[in-house]
Design a protein around this motif. Structure first.
Motif, short mmCIF file in Angstrom:
data_model
loop_
_atom_site.label_atom_id
_atom_site.label_comp_id
_atom_site.label_asym_id
_atom_site.label_seq_id
_atom_site.Cartn_x
_atom_site.Cartn_y
_atom_site.Cartn_z
N GLU A 135 43.95 -18.93 -15.52
CA GLU A 135 44.67 -20.23 -15.85
C GLU A 135 44.01 -21.31 -14.97
N THR A 136 43.21 -22.14 -15.77
CA THR A 136 42.28 -23.20 -15.15
C THR A 136 43.05 -23.88 -13.89
N GLN A 137 44.25 -24.48 -14.22
CA GLN A 137 45.00 -25.19 -13.15
C GLN A 137 45.20 -24.61 -11.93
N THR A 138 45.75 -23.46 -12.03
CA THR A 138 46.34 -22.57 -10.87
C THR A 138 45.00 -21.95 -10.33
N GLY A 139 44.23 -21.25 -11.03
CA GLY A 139 43.12 -20.26 -10.69
C GLY A 139 43.69 -18.98 -10.88
N LEU A 140 45.02 -18.80 -11.30
CA LEU A 140 45.54 -17.62 -11.43
C LEU A 140 44.78 -16.51 -12.41
N PRO A 141 44.59 -15.40 -12.11
CA PRO A 141 44.15 -14.39 -13.43
C PRO A 141 45.35 -13.98 -14.11
N VAL A 142 45.35 -14.37 -15.45
CA VAL A 142 46.33 -13.97 -16.07
C VAL A 142 45.97 -12.95 -17.39
N GLY A 143 44.89 -12.38 -17.58
CA GLY A 143 44.35 -11.51 -18.44
C GLY A 143 43.20 -10.73 -18.08
N LEU A 144 43.19 -9.41 -18.39
CA LEU A 144 42.10 -8.83 -18.07
C LEU A 144 41.66 -7.92 -18.84
N GLY A 145 40.21 -8.02 -19.19
CA GLY A 145 39.51 -6.95 -20.42
C GLY A 145 38.47 -6.04 -19.59
N ILE A 146 38.50 -4.95 -20.02
CA ILE A 146 37.37 -4.01 -19.46
C ILE A 146 36.83 -3.12 -20.72
N ALA A 147 35.45 -3.07 -20.86
CA ALA A 147 35.20 -2.23 -22.13
C ALA A 147 33.89 -1.58 -21.33
N GLU A 148 33.37 -0.47 -21.93
CA GLU A 148 32.37 0.28 -21.72
C GLU A 148 31.41 0.50 -22.64
#
Length: 226
Positions: A135-148
């Motif tokens: 989230e740009t305003q807060t700098g909070l990570p709100v989603g995570l994606g991991i692929a291989e």
């Protein structure tokens, strides 16, 4: 060359003393060979086509998992909802944060930092396929994606796609999937994803909306609750 024989996989089985991890054959026929593999094991992963031959009395607990495939079609650079941006996961510093984040997204899944760090030691690990949505305003990570990426078979796989509960329903999950497909498109001949078929959040619908297709169901069957 035209005179070189093409090899095809016709049968696949992987097991140890306690588990039958994979069983499949091209004819989709159920033979005594399968029943032999089931002797003595407590957990088995069986394709839908063989489920009817698995004894109910020995394996009363069953959980279905879908497996879908994306054929590597060309992907345009994905866009994000306004107010969010993609950032790389720094695997030298962010591992504890990744473990904590996953724990916030699932009621009963809380991997340790050591477990997450172990994923980076797999041959299919690629740091470019670990991404945050922030989230740009807060700098909070709100989603995570991991692929291989399996470099031998050119198979990509989506392993973790999650969004904090308070931020769901804003298109961030779809943005994560499309971002990873975009990063895989020049490297993977195809990309797979799997998940619980009866998940109340219906992740299968999300993946299908991003171009994944297929009808395969795999069943984890065991002698106790999975």
């Amino acid at each position: 060359a035209s005179d070189v024989y093409k090899r095809q996989v016709t049968h696949l089985a992987l097991w140890d003393d306690q588990r039958l991890l994979v069983y499949w054959n091209r004819e989709r026929s159920c033979t005594d060979h399968l029943l032999h593999h089931l002797e003595g094991v407590r957990l088995a992963l069986i394709h839908q086509d063989f489920l009817h031959a698995v004894p109910d009395t020995r394996f009363p607990h069953r959980q279905a998992y879908f497996r879908l495939v994306h054929q590597g079609d060309s992907q345009a650079k994905p866009s994000l909802p306004q107010g969010f941006h993609v950032a790389p996961v720094d695997v030298t510093q962010d591992i504890p944060g990744v473990a904590e984040f996953i724990g916030k997204c699932y009621a009963q899944l809380h991997p340790s930092a050591d477990a997450v760090r172990g994923w980076t030691e797999h041959t299919v690990f690629d740091a470019a396929l670990w991404v945050w949505i922030v989230e740009t305003q807060t700098g909070l990570p709100v989603g995570l994606g991991i692929a291989e990426i399996d470099r031998n078979s050119a198979e990509g796989s989506l392993e973790w796609i999650q969004v904090l509960p308070a931020y769901r329903g804003r298109g961030l999950g779809k943005a994560l999937v499309n971002e990873l497909l975009f990063r895989l498109q020049d490297r993977a001949a195809f990309t797979t994803v799997a998940g619980e078929a009866n998940n109340p959040f219906n992740p299968e619908a999300l993946y299908r909306s991003c171009g994944f297709t297929g009808s395969d169901l795999w069943w984890a069957v065991s002698d106790k609750s999975i």
